[in-house]
Design a protein around this motif. Structure first.
Motif, PDB file in Angstrom:
ATOM      1  N   UNK A   1       0.864  -1.175   0.000  1.00 50.52           N
ATOM      2  CA  UNK A   1       0.000   0.000   0.000  1.00 50.52           C
ATOM      3  C   UNK A   1       0.902   1.227   0.000  1.00 50.52           C
TER       4      UNK A   1
ATOM      5  N   UNK B   1      -4.330   8.087   6.751  1.00 51.54           N
ATOM      6  CA  UNK B   1      -5.761   8.420   6.684  1.00 51.54           C
ATOM      7  C   UNK B   1      -6.339   8.253   8.097  1.00 51.54           C
TER       8      UNK B   1
ATOM      9  N   UNK C   1      -8.277   7.047  11.281  1.00 51.15           N
ATOM     10  CA  UNK C   1      -8.686   5.716  11.717  1.00 51.15           C
ATOM     11  C   UNK C   1      -9.960   5.817  12.543  1.00 51.15           C
ATOM     12  N   UNK C   2      -9.987   5.092  13.640  1.00 49.98           N
ATOM     13  CA  UNK C   2     -11.154   5.132  14.516  1.00 49.98           C
ATOM     14  C   UNK C   2     -11.018   6.300  15.492  1.00 49.98           C
TER      15      UNK C   2
ATOM     16  N   UNK D   1     -11.314   7.826  19.318  1.00 55.55           N
ATOM     17  CA  UNK D   1     -10.921   7.244  20.593  1.00 55.55           C
ATOM     18  C   UNK D   1     -12.064   6.402  21.179  1.00 55.55           C
TER      19      UNK D   1
ATOM     20  N   UNK E   1      -8.607   7.858  28.204  1.00 57.99           N
ATOM     21  CA  UNK E   1      -8.447   7.570  26.783  1.00 57.99           C
ATOM     22  C   UNK E   1      -7.616   6.331  26.500  1.00 57.99           C
ATOM     23  N   UNK E   2      -7.303   5.567  27.544  1.00 60.11           N
ATOM     24  CA  UNK E   2      -6.457   4.390  27.380  1.00 60.11           C
ATOM     25  C   UNK E   2      -7.191   3.104  27.757  1.00 60.11           C
ATOM     26  N   UNK E   3      -6.639   2.004  27.281  1.00 60.31           N
ATOM     27  CA  UNK E   3      -7.079   0.698  27.759  1.00 60.31           C
ATOM     28  C   UNK E   3      -6.521   0.536  29.174  1.00 60.31           C
TER      29      UNK E   3
ATOM     30  N   UNK F   1       1.317  -3.698  35.172  1.00 58.67           N
ATOM     31  CA  UNK F   1       2.472  -4.367  34.571  1.00 58.67           C
ATOM     32  C   UNK F   1       3.693  -3.997  35.407  1.00 58.67           C
TER      33      UNK F   1
ATOM     34  N   UNK G   1      -1.003  -0.484   8.146  1.00 57.45           N
ATOM     35  CA  UNK G   1      -2.283   0.223   7.969  1.00 57.45           C
ATOM     36  C   UNK G   1      -2.026   1.704   7.773  1.00 57.45           C
TER      37      UNK G   1
ATOM     38  N   UNK H   1      -2.869   4.328   9.543  1.00 60.34           N
ATOM     39  CA  UNK H   1      -2.888   5.243  10.684  1.00 60.34           C
ATOM     40  C   UNK H   1      -1.614   6.080  10.711  1.00 60.34           C
TER      41      UNK H   1
ATOM     42  N   UNK I   1      -4.539   6.713  21.859  1.00 62.10           N
ATOM     43  CA  UNK I   1      -5.518   5.918  21.108  1.00 62.10           C
ATOM     44  C   UNK I   1      -6.382   6.747  20.172  1.00 62.10           C
ATOM     45  N   UNK I   2      -5.749   7.673  19.457  1.00 63.99           N
ATOM     46  CA  UNK I   2      -6.463   8.427  18.422  1.00 63.99           C
ATOM     47  C   UNK I   2      -5.853   8.154  17.056  1.00 63.99           C
TER      48      UNK I   2
ATOM     49  N   UNK J   1      -5.444   4.938  15.701  1.00 61.75           N
ATOM     50  CA  UNK J   1      -5.649   3.487  15.745  1.00 61.75           C
ATOM     51  C   UNK J   1      -6.762   3.087  14.787  1.00 61.75           C
ATOM     52  N   UNK J   2      -6.730   1.831  14.351  1.00 58.59           N
ATOM     53  CA  UNK J   2      -7.769   1.315  13.468  1.00 58.59           C
ATOM     54  C   UNK J   2      -7.874  -0.191  13.712  1.00 58.59           C
ATOM     55  N   UNK J   3      -8.829  -0.860  13.089  1.00 60.54           N
ATOM     56  CA  UNK J   3      -8.975  -2.293  13.351  1.00 60.54           C
ATOM     57  C   UNK J   3      -7.681  -3.094  13.129  1.00 60.54           C
TER      58      UNK J   3
ATOM     59  N   UNK K   1      -5.187  -2.363  16.020  1.00 56.60           N
ATOM     60  CA  UNK K   1      -5.776  -2.787  17.297  1.00 56.60           C
ATOM     61  C   UNK K   1      -5.900  -4.308  17.370  1.00 56.60           C
TER      62      UNK K   1
ATOM     63  N   UNK L   1      -7.936  -6.297  15.615  1.00 49.91           N
ATOM     64  CA  UNK L   1      -9.319  -6.792  15.577  1.00 49.91           C
ATOM     65  C   UNK L   1      -9.398  -8.014  14.664  1.00 49.91           C
TER      66      UNK L   1
ATOM     67  N   UNK M   1       0.438  -6.488  27.193  1.00 47.24           N
ATOM     68  CA  UNK M   1      -0.702  -5.608  26.920  1.00 47.24           C
ATOM     69  C   UNK M   1      -0.470  -4.593  25.787  1.00 47.24           C
TER      70      UNK M   1
ATOM     71  N   UNK N   1      -2.812   1.611  28.580  1.00 51.20           N
ATOM     72  CA  UNK N   1      -2.168   1.259  27.317  1.00 51.20           C
ATOM     73  C   UNK N   1      -2.618   2.207  26.210  1.00 51.20           C
ATOM     74  N   UNK N   2      -1.625   2.797  25.549  1.00 48.22           N
ATOM     75  CA  UNK N   2      -1.864   3.679  24.410  1.00 48.22           C
ATOM     76  C   UNK N   2      -1.322   2.972  23.172  1.00 48.22           C
ATOM     77  N   UNK N   3      -2.188   2.722  22.204  1.00 50.50           N
ATOM     78  CA  UNK N   3      -1.751   1.948  21.031  1.00 50.50           C
ATOM     79  C   UNK N   3      -1.449   2.812  19.804  1.00 50.50           C
TER      80      UNK N   3
END
Lengths: 104, 484
Positions: free
Chosen positions: A73, A78, A80-81, A83, A96-98, A103, B23, B25, B34-35, B37-39, B42, B44, B84, B145-147
């Motif tokens: 690609x 572009x 994404x999702x 938050x 805003x985090x999981x 840990x 991807x 992102x 986590x702004x 991110x995409x499937x 993440x 998915x 994680x 966790x921030x991805x």
């Protein structure tokens, strides 16, 4: 580094191996479960070992059924999702985090 | 017994791309958690990775520039582990057919000699996310966790254990950083984690050619920390061996507070990654055309540029070394020289005034961030050279340029810093000469040095606005006239 598990050599999935794999997968197994998995996985591996009976002389190993290569690609960013969307399935979240068990 | 360290590096560098490796992102640093991110990143179920062409090109270019042998076909493997910050529960990496093997990288030691460091392999993989441990709160029993970083293209370069001490380790790190910057592979900002060094270190009795048991150290976030860690490990491992003990094979973490490494629990380092080829990605066939195209993009590298700076611009070896240590600095210099051709003076300004101010701007600040652009610095030097301002005034103009970003001519105009013309200057020179008859006598008697004393007085009287090139002949003329 892990040794490659060669199908034709696997005879029994021992209790030790079950426990090792469970640890790697972060699964907590009871004694009874471990014994059951040892038996069942040994059965499954024995079944899969049938593949070892095939004559594969001269057949190159592959991880794909379709001979495709060089799929790229372009390097364009572009959106994404959001938050909220990204965290929608998180059992717990914060700032805003999981949120996960601590840990370290 | 005297021990010597044997050191190898694993260099991790985030590649300079707009988007992640699998991807679209963004890879921009510093976005809210986590702004970006995409499937796909993440992890998915059902999402599929597609390789970023630019990331692959950069990685291959680095492999070529490191003189690696490049396979005709490469592919990606899954490295399975649970953590994680790794949403898929595997990292896509390259285990069986890395992008490059058996290369080398020349480093330059402080005494000017060169040492060749062998590269075992280099491979393209993805970075993990970031675990945040809330601080300053009591009884915290969780992590966040921030991805955003998960899936950022990461290049790993693995050296052989060819380094023999701190000095060589430092030369390697600096050289590697410059190399990656020159190639445009990474912006190498260590504070942002764009470039990370992991250490493999063992010790052995000096003179021995047997390798000791090595230890891997992670969590080293700056070059100075790596160097401290080398000291700490030499001490720890030597002490162990001297007491008849053994060094355990393990991964250790650097503890920033205690200035020592500590063992990671074995559970965390259960090395069984069960690598296998990732069926979601297809092979990459590398043909000659691809290699030639990328090889053609490899720019002049630091050591070559440095040699050219000496031969083309007549710089000293030291100046050329400092100017080429960072790509941005070298480009700044050449761009300034193209505006005003006085390499030596430009180099002096850059290595003096500019560098000290850049250092104040922080560890990651480069010449690109410097508020005075190359053309403006070139203009300043041109104004000194054509007598529009004195060197002394230039030293006061420069900080103004840094602070306001204005051009030197605008500042000189605004503040009235032009050198005095002859008619304004002569009365002052006459007065200084009249006030210092002894010095005038000395000059008349042939003591050339005495002119310096007069010059100092004149400079003070004019607040630096006297041009020495004008003042000297004027003093000589006035003395000659008084004789006649």
């Amino acid at each position: 580094m892990s040794e490659t598990v060669r199908l034709d050599r696997v005879e029994e999935i021992t209790l030790d191996r079950v426990r090792h794999v469970a640890l790697l997968a972060r699964l907590e197994l009871g004694e009874e479960e471990a014994v059951r998995f040892s038996r069942e996985l040994t059965g499954i591996m024995t079944h899969i070992n049938k593949l070892g009976e095939l004559d594969l002389e001269g057949v190159e190993p592959t991880s794909h059924a379709i001979p495709t290569a060089n799929v790229f690609r372009e390097d364009t960013a572009r959106p994404g999702l959001s938050n909220d969307e990204g965290l929608a399935n998180a059992p717990e979240k914060d700032e805003g985090c999981f949120k996960v068990p601590q840990i370290i | 017994m005297e021990f010597e360290p044997v050191i190898g590096f694993e260099v991790h560098t985030e590649l300079k791309t707009n988007s992640k490796v699998w991807c679209g992102c963004s890879t921009e640093f510093g976005a809210p958690p986590n702004t970006q991110v995409c499937p796909v990143c993440l992890g998915m179920p059902g999402s599929l990775p597609v390789l970023n062409r630019h990331a692959f090109d950069i990685a291959l270019k680095v492999g070529l520039a490191l003189n690696c042998s490049i396979p005709e076909r490469t592919y990606f493997d899954r490295k399975n582990y649970y953590y994680p910050d790794l949403p898929k529960n595997y990292q896509i990496s390259q285990q069986y057919e890395p992008l490059g093997r058996d290369g080398w990288f020349d480093i330059e030691l402080p005494d000017g000699s060169c040492k060749r460091i062998e590269i075992d392999n280099l491979h393209l993989e993805e970075d993990a996310g970031k675990n945040i441990h809330p601080e300053g709160q009591m009884h915290v029993d969780y992590s966040l966790v921030d991805l955003n970083r998960a899936g950022t293209p990461l290049l790993e370069i693995v050296t052989r254990p060819d380094l023999r001490g701190k000095e060589e380790a430092e030369a390697f790190m600096r050289g590697m950083k410059a190399f990656l910057e020159y190639l445009g592979a990474s912006d190498c900002k260590m504070q942002e984690g764009r470039l990370r060094f992991e250490l493999n270190i063992s010790v052995r009795p000096k003179g021995s050619d047997v390798l000791g048991q090595k230890v891997e150290v992670k969590n080293l976030n700056s070059m100075s920390v790596v160097l401290k860690c080398i000291d700490a490990e030499i001490e720890r491992q030597s002490a162990l061996l001297e007491q008849g003990g053994r060094v355990a094979q393990e991964t250790r973490l650097w503890d920033e507070e205690k200035f020592e490494t500590r063992s990671m629990r074995s559970k965390e380092t259960a090395y069984d990654y069960r690598y296998f080829p990732d069926p979601d990605l297809v092979d990459v066939v590398i043909d000659n055309a691809m290699k030639e195209r990328l090889a053609a993009e490899i720019p002049e590298l630091p050591l070559a540029r440095r040699a050219r700076f000496v031969s083309q611009y007549g710089l000293s070896d030291y100046d050329a070394r400092v100017l080429t240590a960072e790509r941005q600095m070298a480009e700044y210099f050449e761009s300034a020289v193209s505006v005003h051709n006085n390499p030596k003076t430009l180099a002096n300004w850059m290595l003096g005034e500019m560098k000290s101010r850049l250092n104040e701007m922080g560890e990651d600040a480069t010449a690109d961030d410097f508020p005075v652009r190359p053309a403006a610095l070139a203009e300043l030097v041109r104004m000194i050279d054509d007598g529009s301002i004195t060197g002394k005034i230039a030293k006061t103009v420069f900080p103004e340029m840094v602070a306001s970003g204005k051009s030197p001519s605008a500042i000189v105009e605004e503040k009235g810093l032009k050198p005095l013309d002859d008619s304004a200057l002569e009365p002052i020179v006459r007065k200084v000469m009249a006030d210092n008859p002894k010095m005038v006598e000395d000059v008349r008697g042939g003591k050339k040095k005495a002119i310096g004393g007069l010059m100092g007085q004149i400079m003070r009287a004019t607040q630096g606005k006297a041009n020495p090139a004008v003042v000297t002949p004027m003093i000589e003329r006035l003395i000659a006239e008084s004789e006649g």
